[in-house]
Structure formats: C-alpha cells, structure tokens
Write an enzyme that holds these catalytic residues in place. Structure first.
Site, mmCIF file in Angstrom:
data_model
loop_
_atom_site.group_PDB
_atom_site.id
_atom_site.type_symbol
_atom_site.label_atom_id
_atom_site.label_comp_id
_atom_site.label_asym_id
_atom_site.label_seq_id
_atom_site.Cartn_x
_atom_site.Cartn_y
_atom_site.Cartn_z
ATOM 1 C CE1 TYR A 37 46.485 41.433 35.838
ATOM 2 C CE2 TYR A 37 46.572 43.726 35.150
ATOM 3 C CZ TYR A 37 46.267 42.768 36.100
ATOM 4 O OH TYR A 37 45.757 43.155 37.300
ATOM 5 C CG ASP A 76 45.523 43.584 40.505
ATOM 6 O OD1 ASP A 76 45.979 44.648 40.958
ATOM 7 O OD2 ASP A 76 44.358 43.468 40.065
ATOM 8 C CG ASP A 91 42.040 28.075 46.662
ATOM 9 O OD1 ASP A 91 43.266 27.831 46.717
ATOM 10 O OD2 ASP A 91 41.192 27.183 46.454
HETATM 11 C C1 IPM Z 1 47.544 47.974 39.945
HETATM 12 C C2 IPM Z 1 46.284 48.292 39.181
HETATM 13 C C3 IPM Z 1 46.480 47.974 37.707
HETATM 14 C C4 IPM Z 1 46.707 46.471 37.598
HETATM 15 C C5 IPM Z 1 45.347 48.404 36.749
HETATM 16 C C6 IPM Z 1 45.004 49.849 36.901
HETATM 17 C C7 IPM Z 1 45.692 48.090 35.325
HETATM 18 O O1 IPM Z 1 45.184 47.621 39.716
HETATM 19 O O2 IPM Z 1 48.594 48.565 39.642
HETATM 20 O O3 IPM Z 1 47.482 47.169 40.875
HETATM 21 O O4 IPM Z 1 45.755 45.691 37.580
HETATM 22 O O5 IPM Z 1 47.882 46.068 37.515
HETATM 23 MN MN MN Z 2 45.623 46.584 41.570
#
Ligand code: IPM
Ligand code: MN
Ligand code: NAD
Length: 355
Positions: free
Chosen positions: A141, A242, A218
């Site tokens: 990220y 995520d 996985d």
């Molecule tokens: C989350 C969302 C965010 C992430 C996005 C909107 C940047 O999916 O809070 O889970 O990927 O962290």
């Molecule tokens: Mn998310």
C-alpha cells in the site's frame, strides 16, 4: 469526561452510517454525563470536489488535535477513473499514515440470528470469535509506485520494527482472549514474509501464555471457510489483511455489520466500518449502520477508555440483531435510521433495567 471527536462522513453511504453512529455516541454521552464535542470535516471524493484534494490540511489538523476520529467511507464511481490525478482512497491512506495507526483491529463474531444468511452452514459458524490484527501503514500500500509504458511496479517493503510493533499489539490482545495467535504470511515465496515470520517468532516468544501458529495466506483463505471457529487472533500484513477480512465478514452475514479500530502508539484512534461507500445503495436510506455503530463502541473502548459504555452499545446492538428490525442486507425492511432508533431504544431499556 470531555472528548473531541472528529467525524469524517466521506462518500456514498458514509454520511448515512456516520449520522447513525454519532446519534448513538450523543446518547451515550448524555446518559453518562460525558461531554462529547463533534466536528465534521471533509475526506475522500467530497473533499476532491470541494477543495481539489482528498485529505485537506484542515482535516488533518482537526484529526491530530482530537481524541478520536470516526470515519464513514470514501470512494465511488465518480472518482474511479484509472487516469485520475487524485483518488479518494489516497485521502484515507494518507490519514492512516499521518495518524500512525499501524494496527487495524477487525473483530468478527457471528450473531446466531444471522448465521442463516452466511454462505456457510450455520453449524460451522458456532463459536466463531475472531480478531484480525491487520498491519495498516506498510507493505505494498505504501511502497514506491512507478509506471512506465507497459510496466507497473508496487514495491512491498517491511522493516523489522514495523512487524514488531503490530505483532506486539496482537500478542497483548491475544493475552486478554484465548491466547492463540495465528500469523498469516506467504513465506514460501515472499522475502517480506520471511522477515515477518522470523520477527513474529522472536516477539511471540516474549509473551507467556500466547501460542503461535503460522499459516500461508492461500491456505488461510480456505481455512476461514472450513474451520472458522478454530482461530482466535489472526495477525497479518496490510494487503492479506484487507482481503481476508472481507472474506471473513461474509461469515457474519453481511459486510455491513463489521467494525474496525485503527490504533497507533497513543490513544488517538481512527474508527470505521470495514465496508466501503456502497454506491449501489447510497442515498436510499437503507444502508446497514451496525458496522459504524460498533465502530463507535470501539472508539469508546480504545480511545476514551469507556469500557462500560462500549459494552452497553454492543449489548444493545445484539438485542437489535435478535429483533426483526434489520436492514435489507440482513433480510429485513428497516431503514438506516430505524435501526439506529432501535439501538437507542435498547440502550434506554438496558439502562432502565439496570437502575
Ligand atoms: C479498507 C478499504 C481500503 C483498504 C481502501 C478503500 C483503500 O478496502 O479499509 O479495507 O484497502 O485498506
Ligand atoms: Mn478493504
Ligand atoms: P463496498 O463495501 O462499498 O460494497 C460491497 C457490497 O456490500 C455492495 O453490494 C454494498 O451495497 C454492500 N454493502 C457495503 N456496506 C453495506 C452496508 N453498510 N449496508 C448494506 N450493504 C452494504 O465495496 P466496493 O463496492 O468494492 O467499493 C465501493 C467504493 O468504496 C470503492 O471506491 C472503494 O475503494 C471504497 N471503499 C472504501 C472503504 C473505506 O472507506 N474504508 C472500504 C472499502 C471500499
């Protein structure tokens, strides 16, 4: 007590669900003699439309000077052009980084009444009580991004210190639960995962009463569906967290009921439901506010230290889930505000019963 709470409604259903959560917090404050001051600021698509950037400086200033931040959701089709110069999601990522909230707690229990809505058989959901601790300010990220004619690169980088602090937080949380920590990585392929695994082993060894198991991501994706009740605290890096938490949220019947708390070194935290701006249902008044309301409960617990008040909100939500007053995603017909009013009514009943 006195607390300043910054509210960032954001886009899509964000304003609808945060209004519900703020109504609950106001009531909790009023009933328990706390003074909560709310100030609303812009983030995401609405901030791009209003001032050209997804995270204006005034929003950052308000957040860093408050006791806690409550956020709705950001993003939507209007701002999703891949060629766009700025995106709403950059606002959210920028805020997480600026607040240093490296540990994202995503608890997940399956309310018995909702088990039938899950894609899994209800009997496989008995006893599911998970706490994901997702690393939130590192990994792919936040790594360097680059793009050439027909090549794109997202660098995935983790330092020992970044892994240590989130694993420590997970160990502390595991100690207050069943003491079982599962660390999820892809150590058979990724160098960052090998560093993650080594560091995790070293840190967990310092915590008496916490056991450690490793799973490859996985395989974990499958185990969440086949043996979800076998796990307690699951710690993992940003992107794996995520993905796995949306998968796990489906076990609870809807993405709309899952809350989150993002914590750093101090008390200031960022609280948001795990769902997004749900453009398909925005503006209709039918979004499920429970993920946002439970995020407000986490805010009371983690940033304000109000455990009794947090618990009272969670008990009230459980009682509403037992009733027929549910939004459409849970098979009901209630509106966002009707569900919020039911939670308020339950809070009143519980308080009267206790008096
Ligand atoms: C989350 C969302 C965010 C992430 C996005 C909107 C940047 O999916 O809070 O889970 O990927 O962290
Ligand atoms: Mn998310
Ligand atoms: P989403 O979570 O917005 O929606 C997925 C599905 O779940 C949709 O069918 C939606 O209607 C439903 N849903 C989500 N929340 C609900 C609720 N409270 N009540 C009832 N139904 C609900 O995911 P998406 O469609 O992939 O993303 C839409 C936008 O949201 C994207 O721009 C994405 O980047 C953004 N997003 C933001 C956040 C955040 O701000 N924290 C999180 C995830 C996605």
């Amino acid at each position: 007590m006195r607390a300043d709470i910054t509210v960032l409604p954001g886009d899509g259903i964000g304003p609808e669900v945060t209004a519900a959560a703020v109504a609950i917090l106001r009531e909790v404050g009023r009933r328990n003699g706390h003074v909560f001051e709310f100030s609303e600021h812009l983030i995401g698509g609405i901030a791009i439309d209003t001032c050209g950037e997804p995270l204006p400086q005034t929003t950052i200033d308000a957040c860093v000077n408050s006791d806690a931040v409550l956020l709705g959701a950001v993003g939507g089709p209007k701002w999703s052009n891949p060629q766009a110069r700025v995106r709403p999601e950059q606002g959210l990522l920028g805020l997480r980084a600026r607040l240093g909230v490296f540990a994202n707690l995503r608890p997940l229990r399956v309310h018995p009444r909702l088990a039938g809505l899950s894609p899994l058989k209800a009997e496989n959901l008995v006893g599911v009580d998970l706490l994901f601790v997702r690393e939130l300010t590192g990994g792919a990220y936040f790594g360097k991004k680059s793009r050439e004619a027909d090549v794109a690169i997202d660098e995935c980088r983790y330092s020992v210190a970044e892994v240590e602090r989130v694993v420590r937080r997970a160990c502390e949380l595991a100690r207050g639960r069943k003491g079982r920590l599962t660390s999820v990585d892809k150590a058979n392929v990724l160098e960052t995962s090998r560093l993650w695994r080594e560091t995790t082993e070293r840190v967990v060894a310092e915590y008496e009463g916490v056991s450690l198991e490793h799973q490859l991501v996985d395989s974990m994706a499958m185990l969440l569906l086949t043996r979800p009740s076998a796990y307690d605290v699951i710690v993992t890096e940003n992107l794996f967290g995520d993905i796995l938490t949306d998968e796990a949220a489906a076990l609870a019947g809807s993405l709309g009921v899952s809350p989150s708390a993002s914590l750093g070194a101090g008390r200031l935290g960022l609280y948001e439901p795990i769902h997004g701006s749900a453009p398909d249902i925005a503006g209709k008044g039918i979004a499920n506010p429970i993920g946002a309301i439970l995020s407000a409960a986490l805010l009371l617990r983690h940033s304000l230290g109000l455990e009794d008040e947090a618990h009272a909100v969670e008990v009230a939500v459980d009682a509403v889930l037992d009733s027929a007053e549910l939004t459409r995603d849970l098979g009901g017909k209630a509106s966002t505000t009707e569900v919020a009013e039911s939670v308020l009514a339950q809070l009143t009943r519980k308080q009267q019963a206790a008096a």
